[in-house]
Motif scaffolding. Sequence first.
Motif, PDB file in Angstrom:
ATOM      1  N   ARG A   1      25.702  43.353  45.300  1.00 43.29           N
ATOM      2  CA  ARG A   1      26.059  44.017  44.007  1.00 43.29           C
ATOM      3  C   ARG A   1      26.942  45.541  44.437  1.00 43.29           C
ATOM      4  O   ARG A   1      26.932  46.172  43.279  1.00 43.29           O
ATOM      5  CB  ARG A   1      24.840  44.171  43.116  1.00 43.29           C
ATOM      6  N   HIS A   2      27.207  45.679  45.591  1.00 40.57           N
ATOM      7  CA  HIS A   2      27.703  46.877  45.905  1.00 40.57           C
ATOM      8  C   HIS A   2      29.103  46.914  45.314  1.00 40.57           C
ATOM      9  O   HIS A   2      29.741  45.995  44.908  1.00 40.57           O
ATOM     10  CB  HIS A   2      27.909  47.181  47.154  1.00 40.57           C
ATOM     11  N   ARG A   3      29.625  48.236  45.178  1.00 29.88           N
ATOM     12  CA  ARG A   3      30.920  48.380  44.520  1.00 29.88           C
ATOM     13  C   ARG A   3      32.307  48.010  45.411  1.00 29.88           C
ATOM     14  O   ARG A   3      32.072  47.761  46.578  1.00 29.88           O
ATOM     15  CB  ARG A   3      31.162  49.816  44.328  1.00 29.88           C
ATOM     16  N   HIS A   4      33.281  47.436  44.614  1.00 30.65           N
ATOM     17  CA  HIS A   4      34.432  47.504  45.169  1.00 30.65           C
ATOM     18  C   HIS A   4      34.692  46.270  46.349  1.00 30.65           C
ATOM     19  O   HIS A   4      34.064  45.138  46.083  1.00 30.65           O
ATOM     20  CB  HIS A   4      35.237  48.508  45.898  1.00 30.65           C
ATOM     21  N   SER A   5      34.996  46.586  47.594  1.00 31.47           N
ATOM     22  CA  SER A   5      34.928  45.490  48.572  1.00 31.47           C
ATOM     23  C   SER A   5      33.722  44.878  48.847  1.00 31.47           C
ATOM     24  O   SER A   5      33.848  43.746  49.332  1.00 31.47           O
ATOM     25  CB  SER A   5      35.698  45.975  49.839  1.00 31.47           C
ATOM     26  N   PHE A   6      32.606  45.742  48.751  1.00 32.17           N
ATOM     27  CA  PHE A   6      31.272  44.953  48.989  1.00 32.17           C
ATOM     28  C   PHE A   6      30.762  44.028  48.041  1.00 32.17           C
ATOM     29  O   PHE A   6      29.689  43.500  48.287  1.00 32.17           O
ATOM     30  CB  PHE A   6      30.291  46.360  49.018  1.00 32.17           C
ATOM     31  N   ARG A   7      31.496  43.890  46.975  1.00 32.43           N
ATOM     32  CA  ARG A   7      31.004  42.844  46.076  1.00 32.43           C
ATOM     33  C   ARG A   7      31.400  41.355  46.527  1.00 32.43           C
ATOM     34  O   ARG A   7      30.954  40.529  46.254  1.00 32.43           O
ATOM     35  CB  ARG A   7      31.834  42.855  44.790  1.00 32.43           C
ATOM     36  N   ARG A   8      32.122  41.143  47.506  1.00 33.16           N
ATOM     37  CA  ARG A   8      32.262  39.825  48.233  1.00 33.16           C
ATOM     38  C   ARG A   8      32.080  40.389  49.517  1.00 33.16           C
ATOM     39  O   ARG A   8      32.707  41.219  50.356  1.00 33.16           O
ATOM     40  CB  ARG A   8      33.653  39.387  47.905  1.00 33.16           C
TER      41      ARG A   8
ATOM     42  N   MET B   1      37.253  50.235  48.952  1.00 27.93           N
ATOM     43  CA  MET B   1      37.159  51.390  49.545  1.00 27.93           C
ATOM     44  C   MET B   1      36.135  51.226  50.648  1.00 27.93           C
ATOM     45  O   MET B   1      35.102  50.426  50.193  1.00 27.93           O
ATOM     46  CB  MET B   1      36.481  52.394  48.309  1.00 27.93           C
ATOM     47  N   PRO B   2      36.155  51.958  51.557  1.00 26.37           N
ATOM     48  CA  PRO B   2      35.184  51.983  52.869  1.00 26.37           C
ATOM     49  C   PRO B   2      33.783  52.662  52.271  1.00 26.37           C
ATOM     50  O   PRO B   2      33.978  53.400  51.199  1.00 26.37           O
ATOM     51  CB  PRO B   2      35.849  52.703  53.967  1.00 26.37           C
ATOM     52  N   ILE B   3      32.967  52.395  53.141  1.00 28.73           N
ATOM     53  CA  ILE B   3      31.505  52.829  52.630  1.00 28.73           C
ATOM     54  C   ILE B   3      31.614  54.425  52.978  1.00 28.73           C
ATOM     55  O   ILE B   3      30.925  54.817  52.065  1.00 28.73           O
ATOM     56  CB  ILE B   3      30.507  52.162  53.822  1.00 28.73           C
ATOM     57  N   TRP B   4      31.908  54.708  53.794  1.00 28.64           N
ATOM     58  CA  TRP B   4      32.074  56.283  53.742  1.00 28.64           C
ATOM     59  C   TRP B   4      32.749  57.210  52.539  1.00 28.64           C
ATOM     60  O   TRP B   4      32.271  58.249  52.090  1.00 28.64           O
ATOM     61  CB  TRP B   4      32.702  57.005  55.045  1.00 28.64           C
TER      62      TRP B   4
END
Length: 315
Positions: free
Chosen positions: A14-21, A78-81
Amino acid sequence: MASTSAPCAAAPARHRHSFRRWHCRAEQSSGSGESSVLETVDAGEARPAAEYDTDGQRTAVQKFLYPDREELPDDFSMPIWDHLDELRERVLVGALAAGVAVLTCFAVSKDLVVFLEAPVASQGVRFLQLSPGEFFFTTLKVAGYAGLLLATPTVLYEVVAYVLPGLTHSERRLLAPIIFGSSILFYLGLLFSYEVLTPAALNFFVSYADGAVESLWSIDQYFEFVLVLMLSTGLSFQVPVIQVLLGQTGIVSSAAMFSQWRWVVVGATIAAAVLTPSTDPFTQTLLAVPLIALYMGGAAFVRLIEQRKLADAAS
């Protein structure tokens, strides 16, 4: 002995942006050197069989954790950093807003003290400072609570702005009503506590002591009683919001909510006994009755949402 290796770290679904997939493959090597892919997770693609119920349908929790591809926004990634940098900035803005609000309330803390003394001002109660600095620390406590209330809109905005890009389209439509309803219910709880619950509880204590002892109260203990009672009442008024969230996600239906009304009465009574700092049954009843009414109202609202979904599906 089998060993497991994960070439990629599993990011939250459930993380934001690119981490949703995200993808993650884990290979298990047997003693003979054979390997097999254990799992591949990608929102919108096929899930492991363990994520489905007996009818082959995904549960409400699984749909929430792994939304369909068409529900995912494709705004930007967006990258994790960069996520962490944005989080740090928004936490800083919220902390600054809270600090400024607390300092502002401390500047008018004596007026706030007089305002909070109003529920028993006409009952002849006198407030005493029983130790050096007691009133000073009491004004700090009052300014802190009031400042956090004033800074709540800013803090909510920062939280919403951070999580909004990672929400699905249906979650975005639900977000504004939930925040608005939660805020209204919280401030209604504060108003109910100040206008009804607190005067009733304090007048009970004053009337009970009338003719036997003179009411000389510690200013610190009085405000600890009033502030805890107001805050707990505001938080307890969030019950309908939790019900709507559970009903909207399909975790709990309105029929299940109505069927548990007996346990709700018992739970509301226990919650009122825990949340109210006083021990008299009158004050606990004054809080338990609104809690039961809020629960039944929340269940009725969930039923309206379900009927609307059925009507939309039929049309």
